[in-house]
Design a protein around this motif. Sequence first.
Motif, PDB file in Angstrom:
ATOM      1  N   MET A   1      -6.273  19.265  78.057  1.00 59.81           N
ATOM      2  CA  MET A   1      -4.986  19.828  77.003  1.00 59.81           C
ATOM      3  C   MET A   1      -4.398  18.543  76.789  1.00 59.81           C
ATOM      4  N   LYS A   2      -3.652  18.824  75.514  1.00 56.40           N
ATOM      5  CA  LYS A   2      -3.180  17.548  74.845  1.00 56.40           C
ATOM      6  C   LYS A   2      -1.480  18.002  74.953  1.00 56.40           C
ATOM      7  N   ILE A   3      -0.702  17.152  75.400  1.00 50.12           N
ATOM      8  CA  ILE A   3       0.628  17.245  75.432  1.00 50.12           C
ATOM      9  C   ILE A   3       1.392  16.121  74.802  1.00 50.12           C
ATOM     10  N   LEU A   4       2.449  16.516  74.265  1.00 47.87           N
ATOM     11  CA  LEU A   4       3.621  15.629  73.417  1.00 47.87           C
ATOM     12  C   LEU A   4       4.806  15.859  74.197  1.00 47.87           C
ATOM     13  N   VAL A   5       5.347  14.601  74.462  1.00 44.98           N
ATOM     14  CA  VAL A   5       6.593  14.717  75.023  1.00 44.98           C
ATOM     15  C   VAL A   5       7.592  14.017  74.122  1.00 44.98           C
ATOM     16  N   VAL A   6       8.836  14.713  73.728  1.00 47.90           N
ATOM     17  CA  VAL A   6       9.548  14.137  72.697  1.00 47.90           C
ATOM     18  C   VAL A   6      10.845  13.435  73.499  1.00 47.90           C
ATOM     19  N   ALA A  31       6.863  10.798  71.757  1.00 50.92           N
ATOM     20  CA  ALA A  31       7.615  10.298  70.561  1.00 50.92           C
ATOM     21  C   ALA A  31       9.159  10.270  70.677  1.00 50.92           C
ATOM     22  N   PRO A  32       9.476   9.039  70.619  1.00 45.98           N
ATOM     23  CA  PRO A  32       8.969   7.852  70.361  1.00 45.98           C
ATOM     24  C   PRO A  32       8.649   7.054  71.536  1.00 45.98           C
ATOM     25  N   LEU A  54       7.508  15.614  63.723  1.00 47.40           N
ATOM     26  CA  LEU A  54       7.105  16.088  64.874  1.00 47.40           C
ATOM     27  C   LEU A  54       6.193  17.290  64.814  1.00 47.40           C
ATOM     28  N   LEU A  55       6.681  17.995  63.963  1.00 50.28           N
ATOM     29  CA  LEU A  55       5.700  19.487  63.705  1.00 50.28           C
ATOM     30  C   LEU A  55       4.438  18.978  63.164  1.00 50.28           C
ATOM     31  N   THR A  66       4.338  20.960  73.395  1.00 48.40           N
ATOM     32  CA  THR A  66       5.075  19.870  73.248  1.00 48.40           C
ATOM     33  C   THR A  66       6.128  20.146  74.251  1.00 48.40           C
ATOM     34  N   VAL A  67       6.790  19.216  75.110  1.00 51.18           N
ATOM     35  CA  VAL A  67       7.961  19.351  76.130  1.00 51.18           C
ATOM     36  C   VAL A  67       9.108  18.554  75.334  1.00 51.18           C
TER      37      VAL A  67
END
Length: 438
Positions: A1-6, A31-32, A54-55, A66-67
Amino acid sequence: MKILVVGSGGREHALCWKIAQSKKITKLYCAPGNGGISEIAECIDIGAGDIPSLLNFAKKNSIDITVVGPETALVNGIVDSFEKEGLKVFGPDRKTAMLEGSKIFAKKTMVRFGLPTADFKAFDSADCAKLFIKKKSAPLVIKADGLCAGKGVIVACTEEEALSAVDSFMVDKEFGSAGEKIIIEDCLVGEEVSIILVSDGKDFILLPSSQDHKRALDNDQGLNTGGMGAYSPAPVINEILETKIRDKIIRPLIEGLYKEQAPYKGILYVGLMIVNNEPYVLEFNVRFGDPETQVILPRLKSDLVGIIEASLDGNIKEIRLEIDKRACLCVVCASGGYPGHYKKNLPIDGLNMALKMNGVMVFHAGTKLTQYLPAGQAGGANNTQYETDGGRVLGVTSIAASIKDAVDRVYEAISMISFNGMQYRKDIGFKALERIKS
Ligand code: AMP
Ligand code: GLY
């Protein structure tokens, strides 16, 4: 699973640290991000407020979830934008995020569902607000309606302070349009505590309690900040109080919003004042607290990714949380001058030594990793150095058998760390120690 934390603060470092431990993860982006986060996640140079980029990134890189850390992105509708494109994102939509985005909206919601909170009045005219202050007696609490990074609340002990808070919000426009409307509310005297919960819209689970320290200086003096330190658990919370908080505040809110077809999904942070063993709501935040996250996540033994998935899938009822019984405490080392003006780009020393201590973690907030060539080595080996890059710089954290042990370890670790102008509170955890003693 790929997760992006903002996000880029200490909270996001703690989130990345915990998410990276999940067996479900194949790739973690932030990011960032910041200097510390870059050691455990791939940092992407997109600001937390840049929703279109981000989108775009999430679509191109097939991000599974995305968290979102900071409130601004949530209040500006990051969840609505992602969901419209069929992407999973953990947090409330723009409409429910107004629980943090507007203090007036939050207070009206509290009143509608009968939640205990301080009496208040809303104003859009400075003159009317000042007349009201002159009729009431201090202390009073003056709050800018909109988002002010935790700095839009003045607890005014005198009439003069209250009047000057109105001037700074409404006349001098210190926080721009966020201060065009204000609320003035009764000052509650008691002990503060933060309860953070995860909701799937219908049901919720409570994460461990924690206590923040919002004022800049020891003994709760000085200006309100984003938070100068925290510990978990908060000894002020016992079973009876927790039941009251669930029954009088959280359940009526979550059920009420569900019935109004505005279900609350994601993290909800309820800031409470405990007055004579009764909980009163001070505020809602629609995201994890900072620095509360830094003391809650080290105590969470369960997989955070599993909890996030359960919230997104409407299965939060199925989750049985496993919590470490030990205490966790975090002290924020801030730049000299914070929450006012401060310098950046100052080298941070001693981190490696502090990290050698047993049970000590350092969550980075305003830091960056700078590459430099050591003197006399033109063209030689590259070296890196952490430098300050924000107001709150580091969250020095320890998990230990007792709050006392955690306090001792954190302050010992801090004694090894330095940067020019570093300031921190010397009394984090002391209230808890007094309560435990008595
Ligand atoms: P808020 O952002 O509304 O939580 O306010 C920030 C901080 O101001 C809180 O954490 C409290 O320390 C203080 N505060 C807010 N409302 C009140 C109140 N009604 N009485 C006393 N202190 C308050
Ligand atoms: N620590 C307070 C907040 O996150 O708003």
